[in-house]
Design a protein around this motif. Sequence first.
Motif, PDB file in Angstrom:
ATOM      1  N   SER A 285      -4.155   9.044   0.614  1.00 49.99           N
ATOM      2  CA  SER A 285      -4.590   8.463   1.882  1.00 49.99           C
ATOM      3  C   SER A 285      -4.642   9.552   2.947  1.00 49.99           C
ATOM      4  CB  SER A 285      -3.632   7.346   2.319  1.00 49.99           C
ATOM      5  OG  SER A 285      -4.085   6.725   3.508  1.00 49.99           O
TER       6      SER A 285
ATOM      7  N   GLU B 276      -2.580   1.135   2.239  1.00 51.65           N
ATOM      8  CA  GLU B 276      -1.922   2.256   1.581  1.00 51.65           C
ATOM      9  C   GLU B 276      -0.921   1.765   0.537  1.00 51.65           C
ATOM     10  OE1 GLU B 276      -0.286   4.613   4.724  1.00 51.65           O
ATOM     11  OE2 GLU B 276      -2.188   5.627   5.172  1.00 51.65           O
TER      12      GLU B 276
ATOM     13  N   ILE C 290       0.068  11.283   1.097  1.00 50.50           N
ATOM     14  CA  ILE C 290      -0.565  10.937   2.372  1.00 50.50           C
ATOM     15  C   ILE C 290      -0.766  12.232   3.151  1.00 50.50           C
ATOM     16  CG2 ILE C 290      -0.178   9.825   4.606  1.00 50.50           C
ATOM     17  CD1 ILE C 290       1.269   7.587   3.019  1.00 50.50           C
TER      18      ILE C 290
END
Length: 408
Positions: free
Chosen positions: A234, A222, A299
């Motif tokens: 992600s 990441e 994310i």
Amino acid sequence: MATAVAPTSSSLLFFSSTLSSSPSSSSSSLSPIPRLSLSSTSRHSLSSSLSISPSFLALSKNSPRRAVSSSPTSFTVTAEKKNVLIVNTNSGGHAVIGFYFAKELLAAGHAVTILTVGQEASDKMKKPPFSRFSEIVSGGGKTVWGEPADIANIFEGAAFDVVLDNNGKDLDAVRPVADWAKSSGAKQFLFISSAGIYKATEEPPHVEGDTVKADAGHVVVEKYISEIFDNWASFRPQYMIGSGNNKDCEEWFFDRIVRGRPILIPGSGMQLTNISHVRDLSSILTSAVEKPEAAKGNIFNCVSERAVTLDGMARLCAKAAGLPVEIVHYDPKKVGVDAKKAFPFRNMHFYAEPRAAKEILGWSSTTDLTVDLKERFDEYVKIGRDKKQIQFELDDKILEALKVPVAV
């Protein structure tokens, strides 16, 4: 009210028919919540009016659990159909994510190529979801086999708008794909990470921005993709169910329920976890592809909206099967077994919340375990697994230690 029109992107890029044959060599702050309405104008482009309501929630980078407001914005964008490459694992529970994602993208009019690790003739490809890849081909997608490390040769001269790595668990595995995607001009890079990288918390559920294990392979990946890509995202999944999954989840419970065996659950059975239908994971990914500026640099917990207790999962599976269930709790240490080997889920509270997907992408879950598990049980019976001979040595060891009679 400000109005802006996003420039149209480059046309879709396709590559030669050689792809149909075997290859020669084998945490940023989060964005506002968009409300998107679409009017399709053609197969490969569509106009959409995107208006953002005067009030909405965004997650603060420094206080991920705290909601903050932002100033109102309104603008119009033009979105286009994308050419997407999925680098798909050939094992484990994540393989089914790529399968569902490919089918959903194709249904939405995007172009899809799926590169599966390994060889098409391998025994692994005889099992689902790989045995169902004809569904991708019939939907207009391309299927390719090979090694991610050789991706530059496999797709020499090809270009993709979006690349998803649904294979690597560490930087050694992902770097060749990421570096090639960067050099070949991919506009967006997506990565399937894992909710397992979160550190245990006294305040569940896990939300985006919670502390992670710094040395975990997924965390290193990441960090790397955030450094080399302008537009990346992600996704951190947990446990999943769905047709085509080749890693036991609900099947573990069905195997015992249909044979009149007790469900052995470590601990109290009140531990909370998250079990999502894979279509939820796929729809979050598709939302990120179709809302790239919103997804950019974020994310996402790739999970459904509700938790379930371990006892609750057992009872829901029994309800789906229309059979009674006996639940037996035990202390793994006292009976001398490794709970990781004896039970399919973690023996602790382990669940995440899809806060970012809901607030940034305007996403909502469709998982309904009562309905979804009934469909899964029907397929379980259809393939004859309820009649399959199965050994339960570890279960028998636990039952013997507990002095509980074993079903014959």
